[in-house]
Write an enzyme that holds these catalytic residues in place. Structure first.
Site, PDB file in Angstrom:
ATOM      1  N   ARG A 354      52.197  89.876 114.656  1.00 36.16           N
ATOM      2  CA  ARG A 354      53.284  88.894 114.689  1.00 36.16           C
ATOM      3  C   ARG A 354      54.572  89.517 114.178  1.00 36.16           C
ATOM      4  O   ARG A 354      54.594  90.176 113.152  1.00 36.16           O
ATOM      5  CB  ARG A 354      52.937  87.660 113.844  1.00 36.16           C
ATOM      6  CG  ARG A 354      51.745  86.892 114.370  1.00 36.16           C
ATOM      7  CD  ARG A 354      51.444  85.687 113.502  1.00 36.16           C
ATOM      8  NE  ARG A 354      50.172  85.082 113.888  1.00 36.16           N
ATOM      9  CZ  ARG A 354      49.573  84.123 113.203  1.00 36.16           C
ATOM     10  NH1 ARG A 354      50.128  83.656 112.092  1.00 36.16           N
ATOM     11  NH2 ARG A 354      48.417  83.627 113.609  1.00 36.16           N
ATOM     12  N   SER A 454      50.659  81.252 116.252  1.00 40.58           N
ATOM     13  CA  SER A 454      49.960  80.143 115.619  1.00 40.58           C
ATOM     14  C   SER A 454      50.925  79.068 115.131  1.00 40.58           C
ATOM     15  O   SER A 454      51.668  78.486 115.915  1.00 40.58           O
ATOM     16  CB  SER A 454      49.077  80.661 114.478  1.00 40.58           C
ATOM     17  OG  SER A 454      48.245  79.647 113.981  1.00 40.58           O
ATOM     18  N   HIS A 455      50.959  78.837 113.828  1.00 40.65           N
ATOM     19  CA  HIS A 455      51.759  77.774 113.246  1.00 40.65           C
ATOM     20  C   HIS A 455      53.180  78.211 112.920  1.00 40.65           C
ATOM     21  O   HIS A 455      53.969  77.410 112.418  1.00 40.65           O
ATOM     22  CB  HIS A 455      51.075  77.278 111.961  1.00 40.65           C
ATOM     23  CG  HIS A 455      50.820  78.386 110.985  1.00 40.65           C
ATOM     24  ND1 HIS A 455      49.868  79.343 111.202  1.00 40.65           N
ATOM     25  CD2 HIS A 455      51.406  78.708 109.803  1.00 40.65           C
ATOM     26  CE1 HIS A 455      49.855  80.194 110.198  1.00 40.65           C
ATOM     27  NE2 HIS A 455      50.782  79.840 109.335  1.00 40.65           N
ATOM     28  N   ASP A 636      48.506  72.470 115.369  1.00 38.86           N
ATOM     29  CA  ASP A 636      49.571  73.464 115.257  1.00 38.86           C
ATOM     30  C   ASP A 636      49.922  74.015 116.637  1.00 38.86           C
ATOM     31  O   ASP A 636      49.462  73.517 117.667  1.00 38.86           O
ATOM     32  CB  ASP A 636      49.166  74.580 114.301  1.00 38.86           C
ATOM     33  CG  ASP A 636      48.032  75.444 114.829  1.00 38.86           C
ATOM     34  OD1 ASP A 636      47.240  74.943 115.650  1.00 38.86           O
ATOM     35  OD2 ASP A 636      47.928  76.620 114.435  1.00 38.86           O
ATOM     36  N   ASP A 638      49.137  76.701 118.450  1.00 37.01           N
ATOM     37  CA  ASP A 638      48.098  77.150 119.375  1.00 37.01           C
ATOM     38  C   ASP A 638      46.836  76.302 119.298  1.00 37.01           C
ATOM     39  O   ASP A 638      45.807  76.664 119.870  1.00 37.01           O
ATOM     40  CB  ASP A 638      47.766  78.618 119.132  1.00 37.01           C
ATOM     41  CG  ASP A 638      47.103  78.882 117.792  1.00 37.01           C
ATOM     42  OD1 ASP A 638      47.394  78.147 116.824  1.00 37.01           O
ATOM     43  OD2 ASP A 638      46.310  79.831 117.682  1.00 37.01           O
ATOM     44  N   ASP A 640      44.584  75.493 117.067  1.00 36.09           N
ATOM     45  CA  ASP A 640      43.334  75.793 116.370  1.00 36.09           C
ATOM     46  C   ASP A 640      43.261  75.154 114.989  1.00 36.09           C
ATOM     47  O   ASP A 640      42.199  75.134 114.379  1.00 36.09           O
ATOM     48  CB  ASP A 640      43.093  77.307 116.279  1.00 36.09           C
ATOM     49  CG  ASP A 640      44.168  78.046 115.496  1.00 36.09           C
ATOM     50  OD1 ASP A 640      45.198  77.434 115.164  1.00 36.09           O
ATOM     51  OD2 ASP A 640      43.978  79.249 115.240  1.00 36.09           O
ATOM     52  N   ARG A 641      44.369  74.587 114.506  1.00 31.59           N
ATOM     53  CA  ARG A 641      44.374  73.959 113.186  1.00 31.59           C
ATOM     54  C   ARG A 641      44.450  72.440 113.314  1.00 31.59           C
ATOM     55  O   ARG A 641      44.789  71.908 114.362  1.00 31.59           O
ATOM     56  CB  ARG A 641      45.537  74.477 112.347  1.00 31.59           C
ATOM     57  CG  ARG A 641      45.504  75.980 112.159  1.00 31.59           C
ATOM     58  CD  ARG A 641      46.578  76.470 111.219  1.00 31.59           C
ATOM     59  NE  ARG A 641      46.578  77.918 111.175  1.00 31.59           N
ATOM     60  CZ  ARG A 641      46.820  78.654 110.092  1.00 31.59           C
ATOM     61  NH1 ARG A 641      47.077  78.045 108.942  1.00 31.59           N
ATOM     62  NH2 ARG A 641      46.808  79.964 110.127  1.00 31.59           N
ATOM     63  N   THR A 705      39.603  85.525 104.104  1.00 28.04           N
ATOM     64  CA  THR A 705      40.337  84.738 105.083  1.00 28.04           C
ATOM     65  C   THR A 705      40.340  85.470 106.421  1.00 28.04           C
ATOM     66  O   THR A 705      40.609  86.663 106.485  1.00 28.04           O
ATOM     67  CB  THR A 705      41.780  84.503 104.610  1.00 28.04           C
ATOM     68  OG1 THR A 705      41.738  83.742 103.395  1.00 28.04           O
ATOM     69  CG2 THR A 705      42.589  83.752 105.649  1.00 28.04           C
ATOM     70  N   SER A 734      43.462  76.481 105.056  1.00 33.45           N
ATOM     71  CA  SER A 734      44.704  76.488 105.828  1.00 33.45           C
ATOM     72  C   SER A 734      44.577  75.631 107.084  1.00 33.45           C
ATOM     73  O   SER A 734      45.137  75.967 108.123  1.00 33.45           O
ATOM     74  CB  SER A 734      45.089  77.923 106.188  1.00 33.45           C
ATOM     75  OG  SER A 734      44.016  78.587 106.820  1.00 33.45           O
ATOM     76  N   LYS A 745      38.547  78.733 115.220  1.00 31.30           N
ATOM     77  CA  LYS A 745      38.721  77.391 114.677  1.00 31.30           C
ATOM     78  C   LYS A 745      39.247  76.503 115.789  1.00 31.30           C
ATOM     79  O   LYS A 745      39.925  76.975 116.700  1.00 31.30           O
ATOM     80  CB  LYS A 745      39.627  77.388 113.461  1.00 31.30           C
ATOM     81  CG  LYS A 745      40.916  78.184 113.554  1.00 31.30           C
ATOM     82  CD  LYS A 745      41.629  78.177 112.206  1.00 31.30           C
ATOM     83  CE  LYS A 745      42.833  79.109 112.201  1.00 31.30           C
ATOM     84  NZ  LYS A 745      42.454  80.505 111.931  1.00 31.30           N
TER      85      LYS A 745
END
Length: 919
Positions: A354, A454-455, A636, A638, A640-641, A705, A734, A745
């Site tokens: 990223r 992601s987020h 989020d 993508d 996954d959260r 993590t 998270s 996830k």
């Protein structure tokens, strides 16, 4: 497993500097310092055996005889008859030799030294230029060294001791370039020794002539093409031998510049390996691609002096010369090599690479990473030619352009089938589902590129990201990401098909692109990225029961996709499958910048959801103009959260994980497989699920993590032959929760899990509604409460944050026993994880302060931010007294927060006044 765990399997070889051919000083190559070193030849075997202590260890174990060969000699199998012969002759050293053919004339040969009749080995690099013809005379020097050697270890030790700690081998000078892939780089000498040359060091040395079946080397692409063809066969006992119908192997002459590296041969045989069983000689000048329908008989010469590779048409070629200069080429699927240089900082974090979007848009930045990935997975055996590549992302800015680049590079690297999500959108869990579930089986994906940060926020001035998922649907393991990173540090070129047409991402359907010569077809399919994931979730949950809950007049819900890629999935699930109204969804249209918001489902950023649910940024209830819905959730960027809420009530991710695990049997996926077997949490996640595991006799794992660690546990049986831990539930603090239905996830899975639990509590439509808050408080009454919060300090200076972490690590011993208020540190350490599945060790996974009463303070430096660094501070305090489980978290945590700030001195090191986000 027994072989891999053998402590004597390997020992470290030495390395020596390459020498500047002019100055004889160590060569300098800043572009890739690894190229400055080389192994000192296989003669280093003896020094490495002695220096590593391996020789003494073997002798102590009573080992008397050693058989050693080149690892590339596929004919070098253990032969008990040869061992018996060696022992009966009482040799100290024995070399296996074979009769030389034209293919072997440049290799080392056995000779007798006239002055003392001692057997010696002569290598080509030791031969003066004027003697080359004599050296290569196979009628004069009939036997070559196969490098299959038999050695008496006790006598080897005697020779080493006699010579002062080494075996005196003749030195060989090999002229090379310092970078083997760059002919224009510095000319150097590599000083080497040959292990077979030790034959002259033993008075009781001998040689034995063996058949060619004992020698099947793969030193050059000539050898590899021959061995992969029908000129060789595999015996029932797994030996590679020459086809018995042949009298001799054909003389191979592939263009040494065009086929210098194995990657060139892989590309040339992508369409199949030609038949060589009736061939006596094959000469190829220029770059020629073969097919399995090419049959060579007798002596065949093929030339191609054009600037692009040409595919040899199918057919039988007998004693002929073929010129392909005027033949049609590959056209749109012709790969081009583009020069590049390494770019610093391309090490993937726990969720890929990223950076700021502008960085990814710089020349070659994306291309370097993608090529490094292809280079890595090809060397690790990915079947990219026959299997499928999946490409998609969360729809953020630069997503469409990046997909077109990846497609063109994939084709150039040999990929023939690509699936892309419509509009370039695929959620991260959907990618995992597609890899694992989409058929038919012969099209099964070998992996996927997911374009997501992601987020993190999206847009031209915000963040972009890319990650690679492997064939099990999960994130690439460390051996892959480490390989990618190493390649990014040395990359000199990337492959791309610049003339391959852009794909219309907005139109579902199939595009077929055929080479001009008709030998190759690439199929790119734009797929509905939603249906595979929804179809899978329908097998996990009871949609009828969930619909019954949603249709209750006293129940309402709202799901916030935060303008990320979850919108299409939410519509398919809740509007189409479960028949709900559009007002049950918020922000369900994906945008490239998440509509200017930060698509992170927490109390700070999910402001539209918290306003509807009656919550402030600390999770405390606030008044609303209308009653809040009974259930709320957010996803989020993508997808996954997840964040779960009830009316005026926030559920922490740690509590959410524990409650789902405690109610797993109401979910058909777990109930119908005999119940949940194991749970896992990341180390920073609270211990709430630990108590559920203990009560329900479930296996429990605490991991670093990163979802890849959970994936290993899920695949323990299928991929590693270990314990079966599935069905399995796992989660991170998270806002990531999931199970073994995919290897990522899954935000939608977590939402449906909560709805399934609520449906079970509310199966009687005439009874009062059991709320989210009631279920959570019931859980606290049963297990006690793990008060928990996380402070995020975003965008801090990475060097300062690293210094702070190092200071806490150094003070671990002195901090043990330290007290503040009601808390005393029982243990201060740095978390280290031994993977019970593959035995790998992950170090430096966070700093822990474990209190005597079970409370915890954890610090971790996040590696997935697009810019700067993020320091995460985790705080946990356990309360067993039911009467004290409904306090405000901030009130409970005050003294623990003060202790954490004192231990870290984060305000001093990172120049911050307070956290960016409190969860």
């Amino acid at each position: 497993p027994d072989i891999v765990s053998d402590p004597d399997l390997e020992f470290v070889q030495n390395k020596v500097p390459k020498l500047d051919k002019t100055t004889y000083m160590p060569g300098d190559y800043p572009a890739n310092p690894k190229c400055e070193w080389c192994p000192p030849g296989h003669g280093d075997l003896y020094a490495a055996l002695e220096g590593s202590g391996t020789l003494d260890k073997l002798l102590e174990q009573g080992v008397k005889y050693m058989f050693v060969s080149n690892s590339d000699n596929l004919g070098a199998t253990m032969d008990l008859d040869l061992l018996s012969y060696f022992a009966k002759q009482d040799y100290s050293f024995m070399m296996e030799c074979a009769e030389r053919t034209n293919n072997d004339k440049k290799g080392g040969h056995l000779a007798v030294r006239t002055k003392d009749n001692q057997l010696i080995l002569r290598e080509s690099a030791q031969c003066p230029d004027e003697d080359e013809d004599q050296f290569q005379d196979i009628s004069k020097h009939r036997f070559f060294n196969t490098n299959n050697l038999w050695i008496r270890l006790d006598r080897l030790k005697e020779e080493i001791v006699k010579n002062g700690g080494f075996i005196p081998l003749p030195m060989i000078q090999n002229g090379k370039t310092i970078d083997p892939k760059n002919d224009d780089s510095l000319k150097v000498l590599q000083l080497e020794t040959a292990m077979g040359a030790a034959i002259e060091c033993f008075s009781k040395a001998g040689a034995v002539c063996v058949p060619r079946t004992r020698f099947a080397p793969v030193k050059k692409c000539n050898d590899l093409l021959l061995l992969r063809s029908d000129a060789y066969v595999v015996t029932p006992d797994s030996r590679l031998v020459m086809n018995p119908v042949m009298e001799a192997a054909p003389k191979m002459g592939l263009d040494s510049k065009k086929y210098k590296f194995v990657q060139a041969l892989e590309a040339a045989t992508e369409l199949g390996t030609p038949s060589l069983v009736d061939c006596t000689a094959l000469k190829v000048d220029g770059l020629v691609y073969f097919t399995r329908k090419n049959i060579f008989v007798g002596k065949v010469t093929i030339t191609n002096s054009s600037s692009e590779p040409k595919v040899l048409p199918p057919g039988t070629y007998t004693n002929c010369t073929i010129n392909l200069d005027a033949a049609p080429g590959l056209g749109a699927v012709c790969p081009k090599k583009m020069p590049t240089t390494p770019i610093e900082g391309q090490k993937p974090g726990t969720s890929g690479l990223r950076k700021k979007t502008a960085v990814f848009m710089e020349p070659n930045y994306l291309a370097n990473f993608v090529q490094s990935t292809f280079s890595t997975i090809k060397t690790m055996g990915a079947d990219i030619e026959t299997q499928t590549l999946v490409v998609g992302g969360d729809g953020r800015y630069f997503n469409p352009e990046a997909i077109q680049i990846i497609v063109k590079m994939a084709v150039a690297n040999g990929v023939n089938r690509i699936w892309i999500g419509k509009d370039g959108i695929l959620s991260t869990p959907a990618v995992s589902a597609i890899i694992r579930e989409r058929g038919p089986s012969y099209m099964s994906p070998f992996g996927a590129f997911i374009l997501t940060a992601s987020h993190n926020p999206g847009g031209p001035n915000e963040d972009f990201g890319i990650k690679y998922n492997v064939e099990n649907g999960g994130p690439a393991p460390e051996k892959v990401t480490n390989g990618i990173f190493e390649n990014t540090k040395t990359i000199q070129e990337y492959l791309i098909c610049p003339d391959f047409p852009d794909i219309n991402l907005g139109l579902a359907g199939t595009t077929k692109v055929e080479s001009t010569c008709g030998s190759k077809v690439v199929v790119v399919e734009v797929i509905d990225g939603v249906e595979d994931h929804i179809d899978l979730l329908k097998t996990v949950f009871d949609f009828d029961a969930i619909k019954g809950l949603l249709d209750r007049p006293d129940f309402s819900m709202v799901y916030d996709s935060m303008h990320g890629c979850q919108g299409p999935y939410a519509k398919a699930c809740f509007l189409e499958e479960l028949g709900q109204q559009e007002d049950s969804l918020l922000n369900a249209e994906p945008t490239s910048d998440f509509n200017g918001h930060h698509a992170d489902p927490n109390l700070t950023y999910a402001v539209d959801l918290t306003a509807r649910m009656g919550l402030d940024r600390t999770g405390q209830p606030v008044a609303t103009a209308t009653p809040p819905p009974a259930f709320g959730a957010a996803a989020d960027g993508d997808a996954d959260r997840n964040m779960i809420c009830g009316a005026n009530f926030f559920v922490t991710p740690s509590d959410s994980l524990a409650i789902i695990a405690d109610h797993a049997n109401v979910i058909p996926f777990f109930r119908d497989q005999g119940g949940l077997k194991a749970v896992a949490r990341s180390m920073p996640t609270s211990g709430a699920v630990d108590r559920v595991a203990k009560k329900n006799n479930l296996a429990l794992f605490e991991t670093p993590t990163g979802w890849k660690y959970f994936g290993n546990l899920m695949d323990s049986k299928d991929l590693f032959g270990g314990v079966d831990y599935t069905p399995f539930i796992c989660g991170e603090e998270s806002f990531g929760t999931g199970s073994n239905h995919v290897r990522e996830k899954d935000g939608l899975w977590a939402v449906l899990a909560w709805l399934q639990i609520l449906a079970d509590y509310n199966s009687d439509p005439t009874a009062p509604l059991v709320t989210v808050q009631a279920i959570v408080e019931k859980h606290w009454a049963t297990y006690g409460r793990n008060y928990y919060c996380r402070y995020d300090y975003e965008g801090v200076d990475k060097a300062a944050a690293t210094e702070m972490m190092a200071a806490m690590t150094a003070a671990s011993e002195t901090n043990t026993g330290r007290s503040m208020g009601p808390y005393t540190i029982a243990t201060a350490d740095v978390f280290e994880y031994l993977d019970p599945v593959d035995g790998s060790v992950s170090k430096n996974q966070g700093i822990r302060f474990l209190m005597e009463d079970g409370s915890r303070i954890v610090f971790r430096l996040s590696g997935t931010a697009g810019s700067g660094a993020t320091v995460r501070m985790y705080l946990e305090a356990y309360e067993a007294d039911v009467s004290k489980t409904k306090q405000v978290t901030a009130d409970v945590m005050g003294e623990l927060v003060a202790f954490a700030l004192e231990l870290s001195e984060i305000q001093k090191y990172c120049a911050v006044e307070g956290p960016t986000v409190i969860t």
